[in-house]
Write an enzyme that holds these catalytic residues in place. Sequence first.
Site, PDB file in Angstrom:
ATOM      1  CG  LEU A 280       1.587  -2.979  14.399  1.00 49.14           C
ATOM      2  CD1 LEU A 280       2.908  -2.606  13.818  1.00 49.14           C
ATOM      3  CD2 LEU A 280       1.512  -3.576  15.068  1.00 49.14           C
TER       4      LEU A 280
ATOM      5  CD  GLN B 102      -5.485   2.154   2.934  1.00 40.85           C
ATOM      6  OE1 GLN B 102      -5.255   2.700   3.276  1.00 40.85           O
ATOM      7  NE2 GLN B 102      -5.552   1.223   1.307  1.00 40.85           N
TER       8      GLN B 102
ATOM      9  CG  ASP C  85      -1.768   1.166   0.878  1.00 37.82           C
ATOM     10  OD1 ASP C  85      -2.891   1.420   0.080  1.00 37.82           O
ATOM     11  OD2 ASP C  85      -1.798   2.441   2.019  1.00 37.82           O
TER      12      ASP C  85
ATOM     13  CE1 TYR D 189       0.767   7.448   2.708  1.00 38.82           C
ATOM     14  CE2 TYR D 189       1.277   5.260   2.093  1.00 38.82           C
ATOM     15  CZ  TYR D 189      -0.362   6.617   2.908  1.00 38.82           C
ATOM     16  OH  TYR D 189      -0.767   5.705   3.252  1.00 38.82           O
TER      17      TYR D 189
HETATM   18  N1  LIG Z   1      -5.298   5.314   3.891  1.00 43.17           N
HETATM   19  C1  LIG Z   1      -4.924   6.257   4.574  1.00 43.17           C
HETATM   20  O1  LIG Z   1      -4.672   7.501   4.959  1.00 43.17           O
HETATM   21  C2  LIG Z   1      -4.104   5.233   5.950  1.00 43.17           C
HETATM   22  C3  LIG Z   1      -3.152   6.428   6.824  1.00 43.17           C
HETATM   23  C4  LIG Z   1      -2.757   5.849   8.002  1.00 43.17           C
HETATM   24  C5  LIG Z   1      -1.467   4.265   6.795  1.00 43.17           C
HETATM   25  N2  LIG Z   1      -2.318   3.762   6.093  1.00 43.17           N
HETATM   26  C6  LIG Z   1      -1.781   2.787   5.710  1.00 43.17           C
HETATM   27  O2  LIG Z   1      -1.473   2.298   6.710  1.00 43.17           O
HETATM   28  C7  LIG Z   1      -0.098   1.996   6.942  1.00 43.17           C
HETATM   29  C8  LIG Z   1       0.290   1.322   8.529  1.00 43.17           C
HETATM   30  O3  LIG Z   1       0.227   2.660   9.155  1.00 43.17           O
HETATM   31  P1  LIG Z   1       1.325   3.244   9.984  1.00 43.17           P
HETATM   32  O4  LIG Z   1       2.795   2.762   8.772  1.00 43.17           O
HETATM   33  O5  LIG Z   1       0.904   4.981   9.798  1.00 43.17           O
HETATM   34  O6  LIG Z   1       0.916   2.839  11.532  1.00 43.17           O
HETATM   35  P2  LIG Z   1       1.767   0.959  11.730  1.00 43.17           P
HETATM   36  O7  LIG Z   1       1.453   0.062  11.137  1.00 43.17           O
HETATM   37  O8  LIG Z   1       0.829   1.058  12.716  1.00 43.17           O
HETATM   38  O9  LIG Z   1       2.998   1.207  12.259  1.00 43.17           O
HETATM   39  C9  LIG Z   1       3.899   1.066  11.649  1.00 43.17           C
HETATM   40  C10 LIG Z   1       5.554   1.826  12.379  1.00 43.17           C
HETATM   41  O10 LIG Z   1       5.666   0.680  13.701  1.00 43.17           O
HETATM   42  C11 LIG Z   1       7.394   0.607  13.814  1.00 43.17           C
HETATM   43  N3  LIG Z   1       6.939  -0.809  13.754  1.00 43.17           N
HETATM   44  C12 LIG Z   1       7.209  -1.339  12.603  1.00 43.17           C
HETATM   45  N4  LIG Z   1       6.592  -2.398  12.687  1.00 43.17           N
HETATM   46  C13 LIG Z   1       7.812  -3.310  13.863  1.00 43.17           C
HETATM   47  C14 LIG Z   1       7.674  -4.365  14.853  1.00 43.17           C
HETATM   48  N5  LIG Z   1       7.627  -5.619  14.486  1.00 43.17           N
HETATM   49  N6  LIG Z   1       8.723  -3.809  15.699  1.00 43.17           N
HETATM   50  C15 LIG Z   1       8.578  -2.709  16.751  1.00 43.17           C
HETATM   51  N7  LIG Z   1       8.425  -1.942  15.516  1.00 43.17           N
HETATM   52  C16 LIG Z   1       7.698  -1.615  14.215  1.00 43.17           C
HETATM   53  C17 LIG Z   1       7.524   0.715  12.782  1.00 43.17           C
HETATM   54  O11 LIG Z   1       7.676   2.760  13.018  1.00 43.17           O
HETATM   55  P3  LIG Z   1       9.745   2.535  13.790  1.00 43.17           P
HETATM   56  O12 LIG Z   1      10.400   1.415  13.781  1.00 43.17           O
HETATM   57  O13 LIG Z   1      10.091   3.896  13.620  1.00 43.17           O
HETATM   58  O14 LIG Z   1       9.019   2.513  14.848  1.00 43.17           O
HETATM   59  C18 LIG Z   1       6.938   1.162  11.509  1.00 43.17           C
HETATM   60  O15 LIG Z   1       7.423   2.661  10.800  1.00 43.17           O
HETATM   61  C19 LIG Z   1       0.651   2.786   6.137  1.00 43.17           C
HETATM   62  O16 LIG Z   1       1.672   2.738   5.631  1.00 43.17           O
HETATM   63  C20 LIG Z   1      -0.158   2.764   5.194  1.00 43.17           C
HETATM   64  O17 LIG Z   1       0.097   1.724   4.480  1.00 43.17           O
HETATM   65  C21 LIG Z   1      -3.370   4.316   5.375  1.00 43.17           C
END
Ligand SMILES: NC(=O)c1ccc[n+]([C@@H]2O[C@H](COP(=O)([O-])OP(=O)(O)OC[C@H]3O[C@@H](n4cnc5c(N)ncnc54)[C@H](OP(=O)(O)O)[C@@H]3O)[C@@H](O)[C@H]2O)c1
Length: 325
Positions: free
Chosen positions: A217, A181, A57, A62
């Site tokens: 997360l 989403q 995604d 981004y």
């Molecule tokens: N449609 C929309 O408006 C929208 C909005 C937000 C997100 N999204 C999509 O959803 C995806 C996921 O959301 P998100 O990336 O914002 O948040 P998330 O998945 O809740 O958190 C991701 C972050 O958590 C940390 N992490 C991931 N796996 C880990 C592990 N195994 N152990 C420790 N830390 C870990 C990493 O950052 P650190 O290592 O820096 O801690 C990573 O960048 C996005 O990448 C995007 O594709 C869409």
Amino acid sequence: MLAPMRYVTLPNTDLEVSEVGFGAWAVGGKWWGDDVRDEDSVAAVRRALELGVTLFDTAPLYGHGHADEVLRRALGKRLSEVTVATKVGVRWDSSGEHAQSDLSPTFVREDCEASLRRLGVETLDLLQVHWPCEQDTPLTETLETLRALKREGKIRHFGLCNYGAEELTRALEAGDLGAFQTPYSMIRREFDEALAGVVLPADAETARVGVFAYETLARGLLSGKFRSLPRFPKSDLRARDPRFWGTRFFRTSRWVDLLRQASVRVGEPPTALAAGWALSRPAISVVLVGAKRPAQVEQNVRASDAAARPEIIHLLDRVAAAYRG
Ligand SMILES: NC(=O)c1ccc[n+]([C@@H]2O[C@H](COP(=O)([O-])OP(=O)(O)OC[C@H]3O[C@@H](n4cnc5c(N)ncnc54)[C@H](OP(=O)(O)O)[C@@H]3O)[C@@H](O)[C@H]2O)c1
């Protein structure tokens, strides 16, 4: 031992995707801190591919398109074998720092063409409206533009992000919505009712649209790695996220202890449990999980197996119920 990834066919589409998708926001290299290196990002994407992830995604937003470049470099020829879901309809101001939605047909087309060029493909697998319109384009007009792009072969399917129950209900009427989403996690459940009522009403046997849950997360909070108040650089969006501030952080931290205890008990990392619990919800088809490094991906993909193990989900139901926002 890592159990094989599970796959789901998204309703209203011919897309079969992994239940755990790779979220590429952080690998865009902007807004997610100073520790995002392209070499690690490329390795993370490739590890995801090796571990069975077939949904990636991304969005023009981004890293101003850099996430697309990372995906293209990491996936190479295999980009055509997986599903790349991207987004449309957010326009930068001249500073490049502030963005606002623009769903005028002209901009949607322009934005779509830019994604086609960056990803180096003739057709986008899934184009999702990033935000509801902040200007004056009605949803019906946006959907018409997306349908036209589909007829022209520019996109295979379209979806929406971040819309409310009423607009989602309207968008579902034609039976051609490819994905929806929404943020959702063990500590963010305000959409429970809408998801149950609109996506999986009592008389429906299967979901009316594939729901992609994001921030499962809570931007890393549910990994259990923050044992004291984190200090993020200004370049990290979490510096401006109240979930990582004082009292609220400490309150959530006490609850995260329960997730850590569950992790020890079942021998799975907290991230696999948090994302796995979200994935186990009946209205959720896919969890999009962000990662910057291969080791994170290796933990996160375990969510697919965790979601399918009733003994784990029963335990996590109790943990989730204990959260007091
Ligand atoms: N449609 C929309 O408006 C929208 C909005 C937000 C997100 N999204 C999509 O959803 C995806 C996921 O959301 P998100 O990336 O914002 O948040 P998330 O998945 O809740 O958190 C991701 C972050 O958590 C940390 N992490 C991931 N796996 C880990 C592990 N195994 N152990 C420790 N830390 C870990 C990493 O950052 P650190 O290592 O820096 O801690 C990573 O960048 C996005 O990448 C995007 O594709 C869409």
